[in-house]
Write an enzyme that holds these catalytic residues in place. Structure first.
Site, PDB file in Angstrom:
ATOM      1  N   CYS A 199     -17.009  -7.362   2.663  1.00 30.70           N
ATOM      2  CA  CYS A 199     -18.109  -8.618   4.217  1.00 30.70           C
ATOM      3  C   CYS A 199     -17.497  -7.586   5.325  1.00 30.70           C
ATOM      4  O   CYS A 199     -18.101  -7.169   6.410  1.00 30.70           O
ATOM      5  CB  CYS A 199     -18.183 -10.000   4.124  1.00 30.70           C
ATOM      6  SG  CYS A 199     -16.535 -10.134   3.876  1.00 30.70           S
ATOM      7  N   THR A 229       0.899  -0.883  -0.326  1.00 21.61           N
ATOM      8  CA  THR A 229      -0.250  -0.374   0.039  1.00 21.61           C
ATOM      9  C   THR A 229       0.946   1.070   0.231  1.00 21.61           C
ATOM     10  O   THR A 229       0.714   2.497  -0.923  1.00 21.61           O
ATOM     11  CB  THR A 229      -0.989  -0.113   1.215  1.00 21.61           C
ATOM     12  OG1 THR A 229      -1.555  -1.030   1.252  1.00 21.61           O
ATOM     13  CG2 THR A 229      -2.065   0.948   1.473  1.00 21.61           C
ATOM     14  N   ASN A 286      -5.613  -9.151  -7.952  1.00 23.42           N
ATOM     15  CA  ASN A 286      -5.951 -10.107  -6.522  1.00 23.42           C
ATOM     16  C   ASN A 286      -7.434 -10.898  -6.128  1.00 23.42           C
ATOM     17  O   ASN A 286      -7.380 -11.688  -5.599  1.00 23.42           O
ATOM     18  CB  ASN A 286      -5.679  -9.031  -4.965  1.00 23.42           C
ATOM     19  CG  ASN A 286      -6.569  -7.899  -5.348  1.00 23.42           C
ATOM     20  OD1 ASN A 286      -6.526  -7.046  -6.108  1.00 23.42           O
ATOM     21  ND2 ASN A 286      -7.240  -7.537  -4.518  1.00 23.42           N
ATOM     22  N   GLN A 324       0.379  -9.181  -6.300  1.00 17.80           N
ATOM     23  CA  GLN A 324       0.311 -10.475  -6.448  1.00 17.80           C
ATOM     24  C   GLN A 324       1.351 -11.275  -7.059  1.00 17.80           C
ATOM     25  O   GLN A 324       0.653 -12.459  -7.506  1.00 17.80           O
ATOM     26  CB  GLN A 324      -1.223 -10.444  -7.002  1.00 17.80           C
ATOM     27  CG  GLN A 324      -2.255 -10.231  -5.558  1.00 17.80           C
ATOM     28  CD  GLN A 324      -2.331 -11.118  -4.571  1.00 17.80           C
ATOM     29  OE1 GLN A 324      -1.834 -12.113  -4.399  1.00 17.80           O
ATOM     30  NE2 GLN A 324      -2.469 -10.939  -3.845  1.00 17.80           N
ATOM     31  N   THR A 326      12.659   4.745  11.019  1.00 17.22           N
ATOM     32  CA  THR A 326      13.878   3.780  11.336  1.00 17.22           C
ATOM     33  C   THR A 326      13.391   2.071  10.802  1.00 17.22           C
ATOM     34  O   THR A 326      12.917   2.357  10.329  1.00 17.22           O
ATOM     35  CB  THR A 326      13.712   3.461  12.845  1.00 17.22           C
ATOM     36  OG1 THR A 326      14.241   4.396  13.678  1.00 17.22           O
ATOM     37  CG2 THR A 326      14.538   1.891  13.757  1.00 17.22           C
TER      38      THR A 326
END
Ligand code: PLP
Length: 386
Positions: A326, A72, A152, A180, A238
């Site tokens: 869901c 992401t 995906n 993926q 870090t």
């Protein structure tokens, strides 16, 4: 009770060899990789080794890899920082596809709200972006094209090489979300001809919370996080040393095992797909029939709800997933299934079974023993099924 995990596109278990490689970086060599003392320097060397392992998996040079906190973040960094830089020039237009992961789709939508122009390309019924459609969407002010390597949900693998070449001819840079595919099929940044590529460790038997962005030498990238000078001023914070060590080891193992895992997963997927389509009426494979992620089976069943299938499967120890959102509490069908042209009712009855290296023929046979009964029972309960 059996526990059969078939949700590897969501995440994979950490390989024991990966875990063992990480342990010393929690217990003994825990120094900060930016520290000048000997332990810090050992940690820094481990990070550079991890960078070499990851670069080698995707055919890049180590200096083209920036470690991030996952796929992401890599998607956000590539798209946002590149477009912000382009703002000073002519480039204001971004092209992406309707089946991208939300890490790309929502990032592009965010930029569109900031005044950038956005085109979201449709896909065909098997989930492919057609080159002609991309060609027609490219404009003189198109700065970036972002199209995922494999989806995906439906597993379709795009012809990235062609799409990247078309984008380059029009003067745009090309980003691919390869979260993926990295470690599951051959991924080589030079062969694909991409400028940016995002990858994530937890999809290839590495730890969660670590990923990378490949940036082709000479292509602009900015820092998304502001802070220290880590990662050559391109990712402040870090460095997650055990994470990098784990990601590196996972990349090394993925490279070694690719030629063994791919045919195994293809065989399992073929067996499972055939078994489902042959025994369950009104069932259909979604995505490309051939150009798909090894081990990925995505199907839709008329007259049933994906969530109910998941709960029933879980009661037999089978862990899978569905295209509907869901988890967010909404019952909206997946944007991917709608984009390939499925009606809402059909898209609700989706099931994704994604197998991994440790799944066996026995696992597939067990699913094939339970699933037809589950669908039959759910259909008897559903007013539509009757
Ligand atoms: N892109 C794709 C195609 C994915 O499947 C995922 C995870 O499901 C991501 C991005 C996000 O990666 P991460 O979980 O490392 O942030």
């Amino acid at each position: 009770m059996k526990a059969i995990y078939m949700d590897h596109s969501a995440t994979t278990p950490v390989d024991p060899e990966v875990f063992n490689a990480m342990i010393p970086y929690y217990t003994d060599i825990y120094g900060n990789a930016s520290s000048v003392h000997s332990q810090g320097q050992k940690a820094a060397r481990a990070v550079e080794h991890g960078r070499e392992q990851v670069a080698s998996l995707i055919g890049a040079s180590p200096e083209e890899i920036i470690f991030t906190a996952g796929g992401t973040e890599a998607d956000n960094q590539a798209i946002i920082t590149f477009m912000q830089h382009e703002r000073q020039k002519q480039g204001k237009h971004i092209i992406t596809s309707a089946i991208e992961h939300h890490a790309v789709l929502h990032t592009c939508e965010y930029l569109s709200k900031q005044g950038f122009k956005l085109t979201v390309l449709p896909v065909n019924s098997v989930g492919l972006v057609e080159p002609d459609i991309l060609q027609a969407a490219l404009r003189p002010d198109t700065a970036l094209v972002s199209i995922m390597h494999a989806n995906n949900e439906i597993g379709t693998i795009q012809d990235i090489k062609t799409l990247a070449a078309i984008s380059h001819e029009a003067g745009a840079v090309f980003h691919t979300d390869a979260v993926q595919t990295t470690g599951k099929i051959p991924v080589n940044v030079r062969d694909l001809g991409v400028d940016f590529l995002s990858a994530s460790s937890h999809k290839l038997y590495g730890p969660k919370g670590i990923g990378c962005l490949y940036v082709k030498k000479g292509v602009y990238i900015g820092s998304y996080m502001h802070g220290g000078a880590h990662e050559r001023n391109l990712r402040a914070g870090t460095v997650n040393v055990p994470g990098v060590v784990g990601f590196g080891k996972a990349a090394e193992l993925a490279k070694e095992r690719l030629s063994q895992n791919m045919p195994h997963l293809k065989d399992l997927a073929q067996h499972l797909t055939r078994g489902i389509l042959d025994t369950i009426p009104n069932s259909r494979l979604t995505g490309h029939p051939v150009n798909r992620l090894p081990g990925s089976v995505s199907v839709v069943f008329d007259y049933v709800e994906g969530e109910s299938i998941l709960l029933m499967l879980d009661s037999y120890g089978i862990m899978a997933s569905s295209g509907s959102a869901c988890t967010s509490g909404s019952l909206d069908p997946s944007h991917v299934l709608l984009a390939i042209g499925l009606p809402h009712e059909t898209a609700h009855g989706s099931l994704r079974l994604t197998m991994g290296k440790d799944n066996s023929r026995e696992d597939v046979d067990y699913v094939l023993e339970k699933l037809p009964l589950i669908i039959k029972n759910l259909r008897t309960m559903s007013p539509l099924g009757k």
